[in-house]
Design a protein around this motif. Structure first.
Motif, mmCIF file in Angstrom:
data_model
loop_
_atom_site.group_PDB
_atom_site.id
_atom_site.type_symbol
_atom_site.label_atom_id
_atom_site.label_comp_id
_atom_site.label_asym_id
_atom_site.label_seq_id
_atom_site.Cartn_x
_atom_site.Cartn_y
_atom_site.Cartn_z
ATOM 1 N N TRP A 138 37.720 49.911 48.885
ATOM 2 C CA TRP A 138 37.504 49.653 50.153
ATOM 3 C C TRP A 138 37.561 48.152 50.187
ATOM 4 N N CYS A 139 38.001 47.624 51.221
ATOM 5 C CA CYS A 139 37.768 46.012 51.617
ATOM 6 C C CYS A 139 37.867 45.794 53.162
ATOM 7 N N LEU A 140 37.264 44.589 53.424
ATOM 8 C CA LEU A 140 37.666 44.202 54.891
ATOM 9 C C LEU A 140 38.701 42.940 54.804
ATOM 10 N N THR A 141 39.381 42.945 55.821
ATOM 11 C CA THR A 141 40.409 41.960 55.770
ATOM 12 C C THR A 141 40.852 41.496 57.143
ATOM 13 N N ASP A 142 41.503 40.508 57.310
ATOM 14 C CA ASP A 142 42.415 39.949 58.552
ATOM 15 C C ASP A 142 43.704 40.099 58.262
ATOM 16 N N VAL A 143 44.270 40.582 57.113
ATOM 17 C CA VAL A 143 45.571 40.602 56.887
ATOM 18 C C VAL A 143 46.092 41.962 57.438
ATOM 19 N N HIS A 158 29.845 42.755 54.856
ATOM 20 C CA HIS A 158 30.390 43.985 54.461
ATOM 21 C C HIS A 158 29.354 45.466 54.973
ATOM 22 N N PRO A 159 29.900 46.233 55.554
ATOM 23 C CA PRO A 159 29.165 47.607 55.935
ATOM 24 C C PRO A 159 28.617 48.389 54.904
ATOM 25 N N SER A 190 29.430 43.250 46.785
ATOM 26 C CA SER A 190 30.791 42.894 46.563
ATOM 27 C C SER A 190 31.805 43.192 47.546
ATOM 28 N N PRO A 191 32.770 42.188 47.577
ATOM 29 C CA PRO A 191 33.636 42.594 48.799
ATOM 30 C C PRO A 191 34.545 43.829 48.675
ATOM 31 N N VAL A 192 34.651 44.399 47.354
ATOM 32 C CA VAL A 192 35.176 45.550 47.278
ATOM 33 C C VAL A 192 34.299 46.600 46.742
ATOM 34 N N ALA A 193 34.460 47.657 47.268
ATOM 35 C CA ALA A 193 33.656 48.716 46.803
ATOM 36 C C ALA A 193 34.486 50.087 46.872
ATOM 37 N N ARG A 204 31.260 50.801 29.163
ATOM 38 C CA ARG A 204 31.018 49.661 30.054
ATOM 39 C C ARG A 204 31.719 49.792 31.331
ATOM 40 N N ALA A 205 33.226 50.150 31.236
ATOM 41 C CA ALA A 205 33.881 50.088 32.486
ATOM 42 C C ALA A 205 33.404 51.404 33.543
ATOM 43 N N SER A 206 32.610 52.417 33.017
ATOM 44 C CA SER A 206 32.040 53.270 34.030
ATOM 45 C C SER A 206 30.845 52.874 34.348
ATOM 46 N N ARG A 207 30.081 52.136 33.715
ATOM 47 C CA ARG A 207 28.958 51.472 34.158
ATOM 48 C C ARG A 207 29.252 50.525 35.386
ATOM 49 N N ASP A 208 30.228 49.687 34.960
ATOM 50 C CA ASP A 208 30.515 48.538 35.877
ATOM 51 C C ASP A 208 31.109 49.390 37.513
ATOM 52 N N LEU A 209 31.959 50.335 37.385
ATOM 53 C CA LEU A 209 32.496 51.151 38.295
ATOM 54 C C LEU A 209 31.254 51.652 39.289
ATOM 55 N N ASN A 210 30.204 52.306 38.415
ATOM 56 C CA ASN A 210 29.247 53.032 39.417
ATOM 57 C C ASN A 210 28.572 51.837 40.010
ATOM 58 N N ASP A 211 28.300 50.629 39.651
ATOM 59 C CA ASP A 211 27.661 49.497 40.363
ATOM 60 C C ASP A 211 28.561 49.128 41.558
#
Length: 226
Positions: free
Chosen positions: A27-32, A90-91, A96-99, A216-223
């Motif tokens: 997910w992200c918000l953009t004007d593009v 962000h809603p 993070s600007p990416v979720a 580590r990747a799993s924990r960071d992704l969960n965040d």
């Protein structure tokens, strides 16, 4: 004028055979306006840092565990300077600007439900339809949680597997009058950075479920999960 809310979708595993099946939404918000340009600077940075082919397609299955362990911490650094996405307002509560949103299931169970209760064949797309509806579910209730209005909503999926589920879900959404208008489209993953970032998330989640790694990747992704 408003901004665009994008959800890029990809999967890991196979819904039609015995497998652990995971679908991820990025997910992200953009004007593009072009989906192929959204998150392009982030993709280029990740490719240069994580891959020997700086211009190649990012796919989770191509990374070893050591590389995957760093992928989402690297992502956080890369998106900081990405001018293709909105960095603020962000809603979602994720800082993070990416979720991400994630859906996981066991393919045998999903296929059995589709066959026994819906009369669908083993090669049908109902498991994908259910997964897609799940990962985009927050889309319909996020518009009031931002100061600047969201002008349009877009769901972009990998065109190699998602054409039929896309049509099914888009028609269902159109028939519910209180939902915002959502534009569903498919695109080539190799030219759409957001789909590649969804692919990596789906792969990491599937690895977590099937192999218990990389931690580590799993924990960071969960965040980063909505």
């Amino acid at each position: 004028m408003g901004r665009r809310l994008y959800v890029f979708v990809d999967e890991s595993g196979n819904h039609s055979r015995r497998d652990c099946y995971v679908v991820a939404g990025c997910w992200c918000l953009t004007d593009v306006t072009k989906s192929s340009a959204v998150l392009k600077p982030t993709k280029r940075k990740l490719a240069s840092w994580l891959s020997s082919d700086g211009d190649g397609e990012l796919k989770g299955e191509r990374f070893d565990d050591e590389t995957l362990a760093h992928v989402f911490s690297t992502l956080r650094k890369a998106i900081t300077d990405d001018e293709s996405i909105d960095q603020y307002d962000h809603p979602w509560d994720v800082r993070s600007p990416v979720a991400y949103t994630l859906y996981d299931s066991e393919s045998d169970l999903g296929r059995s439900i589709a066959e026994r209760h819906l009369g669908e064949s083993g090669t049908g797309t109902t498991p994908q339809v259910i997964a897609l509806a799940s990962v985009i579910a927050p889309l319909f209730r996020l518009g009031e949680r931002v100061n600047a209005p969201i002008r349009s909503y877009h769901v972009v999926l990998d065109d190699t597997t998602w054409e039929r589920p896309r049509l099914t879900v888009s028609r269902m959404v159109e028939n519910i009058d209180w939902m915002p208008h959502v534009q569903f489209a498919t695109a080539k993953s190799h030219s759409t950075p957001g789909i590649q970032l969804a692919d990596i998330a789906a792969f990491v989640r599937r690895q977590q479920l099937t192999a218990g790694a990389p931690g580590r990747a799993s924990r960071d992704l969960n965040d980063l999960r909505l």
